[in-house]
Structures are given as structure tokens and as C-alpha cells.
Scaffold this motif. Sequence first.
Motif, PDB file in Angstrom:
ATOM      1  N   GLU A 440       0.818  -1.213   0.000  1.00  0.00           N
ATOM      2  CA  GLU A 440       0.000   0.000   0.000  1.00  0.00           C
ATOM      3  C   GLU A 440       0.847   1.255   0.000  1.00  0.00           C
ATOM      4  O   GLU A 440       0.475   2.276  -0.584  1.00  0.00           O
ATOM      5  CB  GLU A 440      -0.924  -0.024   1.211  1.00  0.00           C
ATOM      6  N   LEU A 441       2.015   1.203   0.616  1.00  0.00           N
ATOM      7  CA  LEU A 441       2.865   2.391   0.727  1.00  0.00           C
ATOM      8  C   LEU A 441       3.733   2.615  -0.507  1.00  0.00           C
ATOM      9  O   LEU A 441       3.897   3.765  -0.955  1.00  0.00           O
ATOM     10  CB  LEU A 441       3.762   2.279   1.957  1.00  0.00           C
ATOM     11  N   TYR A 442       4.289   1.547  -1.075  1.00  0.00           N
ATOM     12  CA  TYR A 442       5.388   1.736  -2.022  1.00  0.00           C
ATOM     13  C   TYR A 442       5.219   1.016  -3.357  1.00  0.00           C
ATOM     14  O   TYR A 442       6.146   1.032  -4.169  1.00  0.00           O
ATOM     15  CB  TYR A 442       6.697   1.245  -1.385  1.00  0.00           C
ATOM     16  N   ILE A 449       0.365   2.279  -8.160  1.00  0.00           N
ATOM     17  CA  ILE A 449       1.403   3.037  -7.478  1.00  0.00           C
ATOM     18  C   ILE A 449       0.989   3.242  -6.026  1.00  0.00           C
ATOM     19  O   ILE A 449      -0.175   3.548  -5.736  1.00  0.00           O
ATOM     20  CB  ILE A 449       1.657   4.398  -8.183  1.00  0.00           C
ATOM     21  N   GLY A 450       1.919   3.020  -5.102  1.00  0.00           N
ATOM     22  CA  GLY A 450       1.606   3.140  -3.691  1.00  0.00           C
ATOM     23  C   GLY A 450       1.478   4.582  -3.234  1.00  0.00           C
ATOM     24  O   GLY A 450       1.745   5.531  -3.974  1.00  0.00           O
ATOM     25  N   ASN A 451       1.065   4.721  -1.979  1.00  0.00           N
ATOM     26  CA  ASN A 451       0.840   6.046  -1.409  1.00  0.00           C
ATOM     27  C   ASN A 451       1.551   6.130  -0.062  1.00  0.00           C
ATOM     28  O   ASN A 451       1.045   5.625   0.940  1.00  0.00           O
ATOM     29  CB  ASN A 451      -0.662   6.283  -1.243  1.00  0.00           C
ATOM     30  N   ILE A 489      -8.160   1.380   3.992  1.00  0.00           N
ATOM     31  CA  ILE A 489      -7.364   1.608   2.783  1.00  0.00           C
ATOM     32  C   ILE A 489      -7.947   0.813   1.621  1.00  0.00           C
ATOM     33  O   ILE A 489      -8.138  -0.404   1.713  1.00  0.00           O
ATOM     34  CB  ILE A 489      -5.899   1.222   3.023  1.00  0.00           C
ATOM     35  N   HIS A 490      -8.220   1.519   0.501  1.00  0.00           N
ATOM     36  CA  HIS A 490      -8.768   0.889  -0.699  1.00  0.00           C
ATOM     37  C   HIS A 490      -8.046   1.441  -1.926  1.00  0.00           C
ATOM     38  O   HIS A 490      -7.624   2.592  -1.953  1.00  0.00           O
ATOM     39  CB  HIS A 490     -10.273   1.153  -0.815  1.00  0.00           C
ATOM     40  N   TRP A 491      -7.941   0.587  -2.952  1.00  0.00           N
ATOM     41  CA  TRP A 491      -7.293   0.979  -4.205  1.00  0.00           C
ATOM     42  C   TRP A 491      -8.334   1.526  -5.177  1.00  0.00           C
ATOM     43  O   TRP A 491      -9.426   0.976  -5.309  1.00  0.00           O
ATOM     44  CB  TRP A 491      -6.586  -0.218  -4.831  1.00  0.00           C
ATOM     45  N   PHE A 492      -7.967   2.628  -5.880  1.00  0.00           N
ATOM     46  CA  PHE A 492      -8.854   3.259  -6.845  1.00  0.00           C
ATOM     47  C   PHE A 492      -8.117   3.466  -8.157  1.00  0.00           C
ATOM     48  O   PHE A 492      -6.907   3.715  -8.176  1.00  0.00           O
ATOM     49  CB  PHE A 492      -9.355   4.613  -6.330  1.00  0.00           C
ATOM     50  N   ILE A 498      -4.349   4.235 -13.715  1.00  0.00           N
ATOM     51  CA  ILE A 498      -3.379   3.885 -12.670  1.00  0.00           C
ATOM     52  C   ILE A 498      -4.104   3.734 -11.336  1.00  0.00           C
ATOM     53  O   ILE A 498      -4.845   4.624 -10.906  1.00  0.00           O
ATOM     54  CB  ILE A 498      -2.271   4.955 -12.551  1.00  0.00           C
ATOM     55  N   TRP A 499      -3.890   2.593 -10.682  1.00  0.00           N
ATOM     56  CA  TRP A 499      -4.512   2.327  -9.392  1.00  0.00           C
ATOM     57  C   TRP A 499      -3.649   2.879  -8.259  1.00  0.00           C
ATOM     58  O   TRP A 499      -2.421   2.783  -8.297  1.00  0.00           O
ATOM     59  CB  TRP A 499      -4.712   0.831  -9.208  1.00  0.00           C
ATOM     60  N   ARG A 500      -4.316   3.455  -7.235  1.00  0.00           N
ATOM     61  CA  ARG A 500      -3.592   4.059  -6.111  1.00  0.00           C
ATOM     62  C   ARG A 500      -4.431   3.881  -4.845  1.00  0.00           C
ATOM     63  O   ARG A 500      -5.654   4.055  -4.868  1.00  0.00           O
ATOM     64  CB  ARG A 500      -3.343   5.546  -6.383  1.00  0.00           C
ATOM     65  N   PRO A 501      -3.805   3.515  -3.720  1.00  0.00           N
ATOM     66  CA  PRO A 501      -4.575   3.347  -2.480  1.00  0.00           C
ATOM     67  C   PRO A 501      -4.832   4.682  -1.778  1.00  0.00           C
ATOM     68  O   PRO A 501      -3.986   5.583  -1.801  1.00  0.00           O
ATOM     69  CB  PRO A 501      -3.665   2.450  -1.635  1.00  0.00           C
ATOM     70  N   GLU A 502      -6.003   4.785  -1.166  1.00  0.00           N
ATOM     71  CA  GLU A 502      -6.379   5.982  -0.411  1.00  0.00           C
ATOM     72  C   GLU A 502      -7.070   5.569   0.884  1.00  0.00           C
ATOM     73  O   GLU A 502      -7.650   4.493   0.979  1.00  0.00           O
ATOM     74  CB  GLU A 502      -7.332   6.865  -1.234  1.00  0.00           C
ATOM     75  N   ASN A 503      -7.011   6.461   1.886  1.00  0.00           N
ATOM     76  CA  ASN A 503      -7.759   6.261   3.133  1.00  0.00           C
ATOM     77  C   ASN A 503      -9.204   6.684   2.913  1.00  0.00           C
ATOM     78  O   ASN A 503      -9.677   7.683   3.442  1.00  0.00           O
ATOM     79  CB  ASN A 503      -7.149   7.069   4.274  1.00  0.00           C
ATOM     80  N   ALA A 504      -9.922   5.903   2.116  1.00  0.00           N
ATOM     81  CA  ALA A 504     -11.262   6.303   1.697  1.00  0.00           C
ATOM     82  C   ALA A 504     -12.360   5.560   2.427  1.00  0.00           C
ATOM     83  O   ALA A 504     -13.530   5.887   2.280  1.00  0.00           O
ATOM     84  CB  ALA A 504     -11.417   6.090   0.192  1.00  0.00           C
ATOM     85  N   GLY A 505     -12.007   4.540   3.174  1.00  0.00           N
ATOM     86  CA  GLY A 505     -13.026   3.660   3.713  1.00  0.00           C
ATOM     87  C   GLY A 505     -13.505   4.028   5.104  1.00  0.00           C
ATOM     88  O   GLY A 505     -12.713   4.360   5.991  1.00  0.00           O
ATOM     89  N   GLU A 506     -14.820   3.958   5.288  1.00  0.00           N
ATOM     90  CA  GLU A 506     -15.438   4.047   6.609  1.00  0.00           C
ATOM     91  C   GLU A 506     -16.629   3.104   6.602  1.00  0.00           C
ATOM     92  O   GLU A 506     -17.368   3.027   5.628  1.00  0.00           O
ATOM     93  CB  GLU A 506     -15.875   5.470   6.932  1.00  0.00           C
ATOM     94  N   ALA A 507     -16.787   2.364   7.681  1.00  0.00           N
ATOM     95  CA  ALA A 507     -17.856   1.370   7.716  1.00  0.00           C
ATOM     96  C   ALA A 507     -18.268   1.100   9.153  1.00  0.00           C
ATOM     97  O   ALA A 507     -17.502   1.323  10.100  1.00  0.00           O
ATOM     98  CB  ALA A 507     -17.406   0.068   7.045  1.00  0.00           C
ATOM     99  N   ALA A 508     -19.481   0.602   9.307  1.00  0.00           N
ATOM    100  CA  ALA A 508     -19.998   0.159  10.604  1.00  0.00           C
ATOM    101  C   ALA A 508     -20.583  -1.231  10.432  1.00  0.00           C
ATOM    102  O   ALA A 508     -21.231  -1.519   9.423  1.00  0.00           O
ATOM    103  CB  ALA A 508     -21.056   1.126  11.122  1.00  0.00           C
ATOM    104  N   LEU A 509     -20.333  -2.086  11.421  1.00  0.00           N
ATOM    105  CA  LEU A 509     -20.820  -3.455  11.371  1.00  0.00           C
ATOM    106  C   LEU A 509     -21.526  -3.789  12.675  1.00  0.00           C
ATOM    107  O   LEU A 509     -21.030  -3.464  13.766  1.00  0.00           O
ATOM    108  CB  LEU A 509     -19.670  -4.442  11.149  1.00  0.00           C
ATOM    109  N   PHE A 510     -22.692  -4.452  12.553  1.00  0.00           N
ATOM    110  CA  PHE A 510     -23.459  -4.905  13.703  1.00  0.00           C
ATOM    111  C   PHE A 510     -23.815  -6.370  13.464  1.00  0.00           C
ATOM    112  O   PHE A 510     -24.314  -6.717  12.386  1.00  0.00           O
ATOM    113  CB  PHE A 510     -24.743  -4.083  13.874  1.00  0.00           C
ATOM    114  N   GLY A 511     -23.550  -7.212  14.443  1.00  0.00           N
ATOM    115  CA  GLY A 511     -23.790  -8.625  14.210  1.00  0.00           C
ATOM    116  C   GLY A 511     -24.222  -9.376  15.444  1.00  0.00           C
ATOM    117  O   GLY A 511     -24.065  -8.912  16.581  1.00  0.00           O
ATOM    118  N   LEU A 512     -24.772 -10.556  15.212  1.00  0.00           N
ATOM    119  CA  LEU A 512     -25.196 -11.450  16.282  1.00  0.00           C
ATOM    120  C   LEU A 512     -24.779 -12.858  15.900  1.00  0.00           C
ATOM    121  O   LEU A 512     -25.120 -13.354  14.821  1.00  0.00           O
ATOM    122  CB  LEU A 512     -26.715 -11.378  16.468  1.00  0.00           C
TER     123      LEU A 512
END
Length: 653
Positions: A440-442, A449-451, A489-492, A498-512
Amino acid sequence: MKFLLPLFLLLLPLSVFALSDYEDDDFLFTDNEGITVTGTIQTSQQIAIIDREQIEHSGAADIAYLLQDSLGLNVIRHGAYGNNVSINLRGFDTKRVAVLINGMPVNSSLDGKFDISQIDMNSIERIEVIYGGADSKYNVSGAFGGVINIITIKKQEPGLRLAASVSNTSAMPGRYRDRNGEMQEPHREDLFDTQNYSLSAAYGAEALSLTTKVFANRADNHFIFLDYTDRPRRKDNNEVRDAGASAALVWELRDLSRILLSSGFYYGNRNFPSSGFSGNAGNQRDLAIRENIIFDMPRAFRDDMATEFSAGYQFHRREYTAPNGMVSLHDQLSISAVNRWNWFSGGSFTLRGGADYSYTHLDSTDAGKRSRFDSGFYMTAEIKPAESFLVIPSSKIIFTSEGSGNFALIPKLGILWNVTENFALKNNYFRNFKFPDFEELYWGGGGGIGNPNLRPEDGWGADLGGTWRVTKLLQLESVFFAQWIRDSIHWFSGSGGIWRPENAGEAALFGLENKAVFGMPFSGGPFNKVTATFSHRYLLSYLLSYNYTFTSNKRIPYNPEHILSGSLELGWKNGALTVSGHYESLRFHDIANHTALKPHFLLNASVNQKTGKNLTVFCALRNILNTSYESFFDYPMPGTTLTLGIRAAMEVK
């Protein structure tokens, strides 16, 4: 969301399985159950344990199938044996699940994953699965979904033991259309599609025991499947040849101390098809070496202190040849050390602490020559304000030398309340944290290309569960959990493709998660034991990135809302029959939830029968209903397969 709490309260008691077989006392290692690193069974966390007998009875070809069949985990596969596999815990993939071998982390610094094909099923003594983030038993960073500890060391009883096994897996032949659309006759050689060979030798003495094992696999992975137009096709370009060896030594010293050595070697040559019925395939060659030494002192200088020191070495070479002929080479070398301490101050207070350090050097065609170190310090207290109440505050400080935000404090609070002798409540609150990996970095090749400016992934979570031993025959467990993650971190794909990773992700999970185990011994008749298990995981995942909100109702890809699993084991004097079923509801392939993978149900069965003193024959039928399904989009899975094998074991006292 409003219905989750009452549903939880109604179901709150559903299954504690293997925990009841262990003592509640603190321990480092146990003679009969392999290795358990500095921990206590009196824990606030949800834990499942799979022992050697369960592994043999399952008939599973690899760890992923075993975890899916035994624990109902969500497993994402790109095909049959040897292909890419992701094991999900509580909605988090392998990159966000910490994998340990004998208590030492083995997730790759290159891509954050671990290839479970490197571990031979015959070398595993036990697997511990710890659900939920911020584990306080091993204090491993990056464990958003939990921890999987694969144990390969066991102290041998006195004497010499030799063992061997061989098996053949048949894919059911059939007529199919080739890439030119012409109908072809069945390939009878598919009846001999996959073979596994294993040899082992073990020697035990009073102070020393040694175990060595070797294995080899030949898998063509040729099977009939239905394409998107429901035409029969035959999978090819997916051949796997791999082999490996392992050794373990347990050396008993004075004052109950011991030294444990383990070593592993793996080589694999695998063809990976692009997708579907494509004629394009890449080739990957893997060479992996692992060395580990553990020094265990149950009494360290005084009776109320114990310590354990582990040091490990890993080398992994991955050589990948793309379908276009481009070759990339990645050499990864890592050295790691872990030191853990326990101080038992009395019946009401235990203090645990430790430190870990790892150095990794990467020489990669696509990421360059990179080095980094990671380290951490943790402290965990176990406080008993009352005999039935246990409070477990824990905190870990972690550092890394690469990337942005290279320091973090990870707190956790666990609570265990033994309401009655047979009913307990467990509660945890924790933070999750994961540094970016080298890829992801390099990364700098293959259209990506990494970020280097990536921030670490961060999040918080909590769970509340109950375990109830209804009777000696019935045990139940139910756990409600919720987790939130940001800066995922997700690739776009950007300008120029050209694909590049970004801090684009946010999510919430609820489970039983609900589990039930019913076991009944018999004193007469053909069976001496009947064990039935059932589990259900309900998961609501919400993507909160890309301008999505809760009202957008977008699901995280490859997280089914429902997973149901069950098994029935019938045991008799010299054998057992196990039948298991696994259902997964609708899953989505993309973040927009446009591409869906239909629900599927898998029915499997396995039989083990001892014939004579030294031989055991076994049989496993997978996907008995010949269900046509995809675990990962455009990567079909095999239909019905039949495995037949024999184990031979000889013991010399």
C-alpha cells in the motif's frame, strides 16, 4: 437496528463448545493440548478450539475448509486447492485478521495476508480462534476481526511413532464445451485430479520429544462448472504442485522449564487463471522458511512469576509471472521476538505484560528495497473484585518506522461475570489499529502506485455475550458485536487507469452470533457418541464512504447477511461419520452493490474407519448436491468431489 437488542436478549444463550474441556487455571503450555501462549481460559473473549480429532474427522483439504465446516466462518475462495483464500472473522478479511503459528504473528508485511496453503493439515495439533478485536491474550496489532493461532507443537508420549497417509480426490467428469464452443467428451483423468501424500515420525522420551513431517500435493483443479449462460465448462490452467516439511522439538529442563523449537519449509508452483473460463493464466512460485524457538519458564525466579520468550525467523520468496510474461520477484525476510510475563499476586489479581519487536526487509521488483521495524509494549491486569467477577483492563503501545502516524495506544476493557456455575456474561470494549503494509505504501508496478502518505486504519468496537451450560449435554452461546472502522485503505483507478490506495473507507458493522452444541454419549448400541452443532451469524454491514450513509443501505462486499452452519457427528468404537451443511445468503461483489453473488448451500460428509491396529480409511464427499456457485465473482468453485484415503500408524513403545 431497534430489533437487534430484543433479538439478542431472546437468543442470549447460544454455545460454548471447546472451552468447557479445559481447566480454568492459568497456564503457559499443556502437555496434551500442544501450546497455548501465556494466557488463561478465564477470558472475556469468545474463543473456539479445534483439536486434532476434529481435524481428522472433518476430511477438510485445508485450513479454510476446516474453519468453514467446523465454525461456520465466511471463507472467500478463488477456486479449488492452492488458490487465493480470505478467511473472514466478524466481517473482516484476512488482512485484518491476525494469523499466528505457535503464538508468533505470520501476516505478510508485503500485503498483510498469510497463505494458508503453506501449512499441511497433518502437521496441525490444534487451532485457536479468538473472535473480536484488540485481543488481550496475545496482544497482536491489526486484529480487527480476531486471531487465528495455528499450533503445530506437541509433546510426544514415550516411544517411537511412524505414520503415513495418502489420498486421492476425484472431480466428477462430464461433457463440456471448450473455448471454441464445441462439445467435448468427459476426461476420465479427472477421477484422479488431486493427490496428497504425508509422512511423519515422532519420538518421545522423558525429557525430549521430536516430530518430523513431510507432505506433497498434486492438484490439477480440473472440474466441470456452469458459466454465466449455464453452459458446462471445464476448469483448466489452475494446476498446483507443492510440498513442505516441518519439525518440532520439545526439551524439558529443570524446574518445569522447557525449550520448544519448530521449523517449517514450503515450496509451491501454482497456475492462477485470470477469471471464469479465461485461457490466460499467471504462474506463482513460492518458497517459504520459518524457524521459531520458545523458552518457557512457568517459575521465573520465584513461584508467583512466569515468563515466555519467543524468537522467530521467516523468509518468503514469491515469483510471479503474469499472463503477458512480465515477471515480478519479492523477497521478504523478517526477524521477530516476543517476551511475555505473568505475575500471580494472589487469587484476586494477576498482572501480565510483555514486549514484541520485528524487523522486516523487502527486496521487491515492484516495491523496491524497503526495511521497517515494528514494536510494542502491553500491560494487562486481571482483577477479581469478587469471586464470580473478573475485570480485564489492557493497553498496548505500538510503533512502526514507516508510514504516517507511526505510534498508537490501543486500550481494551474486558469483563467476565460468572452469574451462576453454568451461566456467564462476557463484555468487551476495544480499539482497533493497523499500519499500512509495504504494498500500500510503495507499490510501483503492474499499473499501480503506492501512497506513502497513507494513515493507519483505525476503529472501535464492543461485544456482549453469554455462555450457558444448560445441561451436561447442551451448551449455548450468543454474542452481539458492533464495530466501526475509519481510514480503511482501498485501491482506486485514477487518470490513465493507474490504481492508487487511499484512506477512503469508513464502515460500521453490527452482528449477532449464536451457537449451540449438543453431545450425548451412549453405552449401548452401534454408536458411542452423537454430537450436533448449529451456528448462525447475522451481520449488518454499512458502507459509510463514497458519500454513502446509513440510509444508503450499502453493504460491504463479500459479507453475507446470514450464515448458517450445522453438523452431526456419529461416533462408534473405531470410527465416525460427520455430515455438515453451510449456507450463505446474498453477497455483493462491488461497493455500489450492483453485482450480486447468489445464495448457496453446501452439503458435505466424511467417514473415518479404523481397520485393524494400524490402518484407518477415510472418505470425504464435498458439495454433495453439486451446487453451482462462486465464492468470489467470476471464479467458479468445484461441484461434487470425492476424497478417498488411508492412514497408517505404527507405534513402538
